[in-house]
Design a protein around this motif. Structure first.
Motif, short mmCIF file in Angstrom:
data_model
loop_
_atom_site.label_atom_id
_atom_site.label_comp_id
_atom_site.label_asym_id
_atom_site.label_seq_id
_atom_site.Cartn_x
_atom_site.Cartn_y
_atom_site.Cartn_z
N ILE A 182 1.07 -1.14 0.16
CA ILE A 182 0.11 -0.01 0.13
C ILE A 182 0.72 1.09 -0.26
CG2 ILE A 182 -2.41 1.48 1.51
CD1 ILE A 182 -3.16 -1.34 2.39
N GLU A 183 1.83 1.06 0.55
CA GLU A 183 2.89 2.08 0.59
C GLU A 183 3.36 2.60 -0.49
OE1 GLU A 183 5.72 2.00 3.86
OE2 GLU A 183 6.11 5.03 4.24
N ILE A 184 4.03 1.99 -1.56
CA ILE A 184 4.93 1.90 -2.59
C ILE A 184 3.49 2.52 -3.58
CG2 ILE A 184 4.69 -0.34 -2.51
CD1 ILE A 184 7.62 1.41 -3.48
N ASN A 185 3.15 1.93 -3.26
CA ASN A 185 1.66 2.07 -4.01
C ASN A 185 1.97 4.05 -3.94
OD1 ASN A 185 0.66 1.01 -6.15
ND2 ASN A 185 -0.24 -0.29 -5.24
N ASP A 186 1.15 4.56 -3.04
CA ASP A 186 1.33 5.72 -2.55
C ASP A 186 2.25 6.87 -3.00
OD1 ASP A 186 -0.15 8.14 -1.30
OD2 ASP A 186 1.14 7.82 0.07
N LEU A 187 3.78 6.29 -2.61
CA LEU A 187 4.56 6.73 -2.80
C LEU A 187 4.97 6.65 -4.27
CD1 LEU A 187 6.92 5.26 -0.23
CD2 LEU A 187 5.80 7.17 -0.05
N LEU A 188 4.80 6.43 -4.73
CA LEU A 188 4.93 5.78 -6.06
C LEU A 188 4.22 6.82 -7.63
CD1 LEU A 188 6.25 2.39 -7.19
CD2 LEU A 188 7.77 4.03 -6.80
N VAL A 189 2.94 6.63 -6.97
CA VAL A 189 2.16 7.79 -7.50
C VAL A 189 2.26 9.49 -7.77
CG1 VAL A 189 -0.65 8.23 -7.60
CG2 VAL A 189 0.11 5.72 -7.29
N ALA A 190 2.54 9.28 -5.94
CA ALA A 190 2.83 10.80 -5.63
C ALA A 190 4.24 11.43 -6.25
CB ALA A 190 2.85 10.87 -4.43
N PHE A 191 5.05 10.37 -6.52
CA PHE A 191 6.36 10.45 -7.49
C PHE A 191 6.18 10.61 -8.72
CE2 PHE A 191 10.02 8.71 -9.37
CZ PHE A 191 11.43 9.59 -8.88
N GLY A 192 5.89 10.09 -9.25
CA GLY A 192 4.67 9.76 -11.05
C GLY A 192 3.68 11.55 -11.08
N GLN A 193 3.47 12.02 -10.06
CA GLN A 193 2.27 13.39 -10.57
C GLN A 193 3.26 14.16 -10.36
OE1 GLN A 193 -0.88 12.37 -7.10
NE2 GLN A 193 -1.75 11.51 -8.77
N ASN A 194 4.13 14.61 -9.43
CA ASN A 194 4.80 15.52 -8.84
C ASN A 194 6.08 15.87 -9.16
OD1 ASN A 194 2.68 16.53 -7.10
ND2 ASN A 194 3.07 14.32 -6.40
N LEU A 195 6.81 14.73 -9.89
CA LEU A 195 8.18 14.89 -9.52
C LEU A 195 8.87 14.03 -11.30
CD1 LEU A 195 10.84 15.46 -7.30
CD2 LEU A 195 11.50 14.30 -9.20
N CYS A 196 8.56 12.42 -11.22
CA CYS A 196 8.82 11.83 -12.10
C CYS A 196 7.89 12.00 -13.52
CB CYS A 196 9.27 10.70 -11.58
SG CYS A 196 10.06 9.47 -13.12
N HIS A 197 7.39 12.78 -14.36
CA HIS A 197 5.79 13.48 -15.15
C HIS A 197 7.16 12.53 -16.21
CE1 HIS A 197 6.07 17.26 -12.70
NE2 HIS A 197 5.40 16.64 -12.31
N PRO A 198 5.46 12.00 -17.39
CA PRO A 198 5.91 11.68 -18.36
C PRO A 198 6.75 12.20 -19.60
CG PRO A 198 3.95 11.49 -17.68
CD PRO A 198 4.67 12.42 -16.89
N VAL A 199 7.24 12.77 -19.58
CA VAL A 199 7.64 14.10 -20.09
C VAL A 199 8.38 15.91 -19.03
CG1 VAL A 199 6.55 13.87 -22.17
CG2 VAL A 199 6.19 15.83 -20.95
N SER A 200 9.56 16.25 -19.73
CA SER A 200 10.17 16.64 -19.03
C SER A 200 9.98 16.82 -17.22
CB SER A 200 9.51 18.05 -18.87
OG SER A 200 9.51 18.40 -20.47
N PRO A 201 10.58 15.50 -16.30
CA PRO A 201 10.27 14.91 -14.77
C PRO A 201 11.78 15.71 -14.91
CG PRO A 201 11.67 13.22 -16.23
CD PRO A 201 11.26 14.46 -17.65
#
Length: 218
Positions: free
Chosen positions: A179-198
């Motif tokens: 549960i935690e890794i999911n939460d962390l990865l989604v937040a990471f993806g939304q806020n920093l590790c973007h699809p383009v221009s991460p």
DNA sequence: AAAACGGGGGC
DNA sequence: GCCCCAGTTTT
């Protein structure tokens, strides 16, 4: 990618998430602890932006917060309420069919097993796992586009198939982390590790990333 | 006019 | 495993 790496990643993300996670409430967080709302929000979220999903879901749940209320709505009304999310006809049909089946087959409750959830039309592994984790607090690996993209960049998987990512994560981590890794990865993806221009320049996990030096931006 | 938004299902 | 599909919003 080794177990050591993922544990280090979790540690760093735990710290970093406080720095860049946006306070905005996601639709799933809002629907948290209501398996029905998590499930229906997931149907609405297909191919639509989070903010639009949030608004459309809120409008729909305002009108019909339970499967019983939902199945009483005409399809046109459901479609109208979620209109901006797009694909409103298909989604309305699926929402109504799911609601009807929940009432008829499960007494108005959402089932809490993966197999039962997958038996609904419009429900795949991502949706089913999100219902388990957010709706019921049960362990599950929910591979959305963020999780999949990050795991590919980290070299966990080299596949277009999100199911492979799910299985890789399941094999790599014990359930108490899921549960935690999911939460962390989604937040990471939304806020920093973007699809383009991460935002690679402020990322502390770049040594795990196959993308470093390739197309660094910002 | 074109791209962005992301997952499910069929073959 | 790969390919196709559903519409609105933003640029």
């Amino acid at each position: 990618m080794k177990p050591d790496d993922i544990h280090r990643a979790i540690g760093i993300l735990r710290e970093e998430t406080r720095a860049w996670r946006t306070p905005s409430v996601t639709v799933v967080a809002e629907a948290s602890r209501s398996p029905f709302k998590v499930l229906i929000s997931c149907i609405i979220s297909l191919r639509t932006k989070d903010e639009v999903t949030t608004q459309s879901s809120a409008r729909l749940f305002d009108r019909a917060p339970t499967p019983e209320a939902m199945e009483g709505l005409p399809a046109e009304e459901v479609a109208r309420l979620i209109y901006p999310a797009g694909f409103y006809r298909t989604k309305a049909e699926q929402i109504l069919e799911i609601s009807r089946r929940l009432v008829a087959e499960y007494g108005g409750r959402v089932p809490d097993s993966l197999d039962e959830l997958l038996a609904f039309r419009g429900v795949g592994r991502k949706t089913a796992n999100l219902v388990l984790t957010l709706g019921f607090g049960k362990p599950g690996i929910c591979v959305d586009t963020h999780v999949h993209r990050i795991c590919n960049r980290w070299g966990y998987v080299a596949t277009k198939n999100p199911d492979a990512t799910e299985m890789a994560l399941r094999a790599l981590l014990p359930p108490e982390y899921w549960i935690e890794i999911n939460d962390l990865l989604v937040a990471f993806g939304q806020n920093l590790c973007h699809p383009v221009s991460p935002r690679c320049s402020i990322c502390r996990l770049s040594d795990l990333c196959s993308r470093v030096g390739v197309a660094q931006s910002r």
